[in-house]
Design a protein around this motif. Structure first.
Motif, PDB file in Angstrom:
ATOM      1  N   UNK A  21       0.826  -1.211   0.000  1.00 15.30           N
ATOM      2  CA  UNK A  21       0.000   0.000   0.000  1.00 15.30           C
ATOM      3  C   UNK A  21       0.860   1.261   0.000  1.00 15.30           C
ATOM      4  N   UNK A  22       2.107   1.136   0.488  1.00 15.36           N
ATOM      5  CA  UNK A  22       3.036   2.267   0.475  1.00 15.36           C
ATOM      6  C   UNK A  22       3.666   2.460  -0.899  1.00 15.36           C
ATOM      7  N   UNK A  23       3.999   1.352  -1.580  1.00 13.98           N
ATOM      8  CA  UNK A  23       4.612   1.426  -2.900  1.00 13.98           C
ATOM      9  C   UNK A  23       3.934   0.452  -3.873  1.00 13.98           C
ATOM     10  N   UNK A  24       2.673   0.682  -4.191  1.00 18.86           N
ATOM     11  CA  UNK A  24       1.962  -0.249  -5.080  1.00 18.86           C
ATOM     12  C   UNK A  24       2.542  -0.300  -6.487  1.00 18.86           C
ATOM     13  N   UNK A  25       3.296   0.732  -6.854  1.00 20.09           N
ATOM     14  CA  UNK A  25       3.880   0.779  -8.197  1.00 20.09           C
ATOM     15  C   UNK A  25       5.020  -0.207  -8.380  1.00 20.09           C
ATOM     16  N   UNK A  26       5.565  -0.729  -7.285  1.00 17.30           N
ATOM     17  CA  UNK A  26       6.741  -1.596  -7.371  1.00 17.30           C
ATOM     18  C   UNK A  26       6.415  -3.025  -7.799  1.00 17.30           C
ATOM     19  N   UNK A  27       5.242  -3.516  -7.421  1.00 17.79           N
ATOM     20  CA  UNK A  27       5.012  -4.956  -7.440  1.00 17.79           C
ATOM     21  C   UNK A  27       4.095  -5.419  -8.562  1.00 17.79           C
ATOM     22  N   UNK A  28       4.519  -6.522  -9.198  1.00 17.94           N
ATOM     23  CA  UNK A  28       3.726  -7.115 -10.278  1.00 17.94           C
ATOM     24  C   UNK A  28       2.671  -8.062  -9.745  1.00 17.94           C
TER      25      UNK A  28
END
Length: 213
Positions: free
Chosen positions: A122-129
């Motif tokens: 939820x802090x870095x949703x852009x990181x994970x596939x």
């Protein structure tokens, strides 16, 4: 798995295990990256505790996985929720130092690590596939909106007497309410240890690899 100690901003130290897949040294290809977050019982300053369960246990048992794997150790008395900044720095550091396929970065955790996985996602949703979360939960329902676009496969034991199965049911339900399409597998005969069966299931790794950003 190699034992590495790294110092982050604010003189904060984090120890972690690093696994490089077979063939990494012999090729120039980019590899998927998996971050594994352990449970509460593996906190402290003995890195060997991290090998007791989950992905590190599978690797130590001789299984070869097609991922670069990083498995940090949470300091005694803390929770993963409090270390998201350091975890972010750890992931970004590995991505810059090793040959990582940035479109295939995966997140997984069990119990306390499951809660931590939701917090980090939820802090870095852009990181994970994609992410696999085992007997975890979220502290705030509003996090569902932040992680709804990350493919999620959650697992839980129906008889779990440590983290109630309702925690996973709630997360999956909240994500569905906001348009996500998470998967949920409930083991009818398992208690808190729903991770052994999950991490020994090759379909879990195949499912992760089927997703990229």
């Amino acid at each position: 798995m190699r034992h590495i100690k790294k110092t982050f901003k604010g003189n904060y130290e984090l120890e972690y295990l690093l696994y490089l897949p077979e063939g990494y040294e012999e090729s120039n290809k980019e590899w998927p990256l998996m971050l594994f977050l352990h449970g509460a019982g593996e906190r402290g300053d003995d890195i060997n505790l991290v090998k007791l369960h989950g992905v590190p246990k599978v690797i130590e048992g001789g299984e070869e996985l097609p991922f670069i794997v990083i498995a940090p150790q949470c300091p005694e008395g803390l929770y993963w929720d409090f270390t998201v900044l350091q975890l972010e720095q750890l992931i970004e550091g590995v991505m810059s130092e090793l040959r990582v396929d940035n479109k295939r970065v995966y997140l997984t955790g069990l119990s306390m690590g499951g809660f931590g996985a939701y917090a980090l996602a939820s802090y870095r949703p852009d990181l994970f596939a994609a992410m696999v979360v085992i007997c975890g939960g979220v502290a705030y329902a509003k996090r569902a909106e932040l992680i709804k676009d990350i493919p999620l496969w959650a697992f839980h034991g129906e008889m779990d007497n440590v983290v109630p199965v309702e925690k996973s049911i709630e997360v999956v339900g909240e994500i569905k309410k906001v348009g996500g399409e998470p998967k949920l597998t409930i083991y009818p005969d398992k208690r808190h240890d729903s991770w052994t069966a999950t991490y020994e299931n090759t379909e879990v790794y195949e499912w992760l690899l089927s997703h990229e950003k």
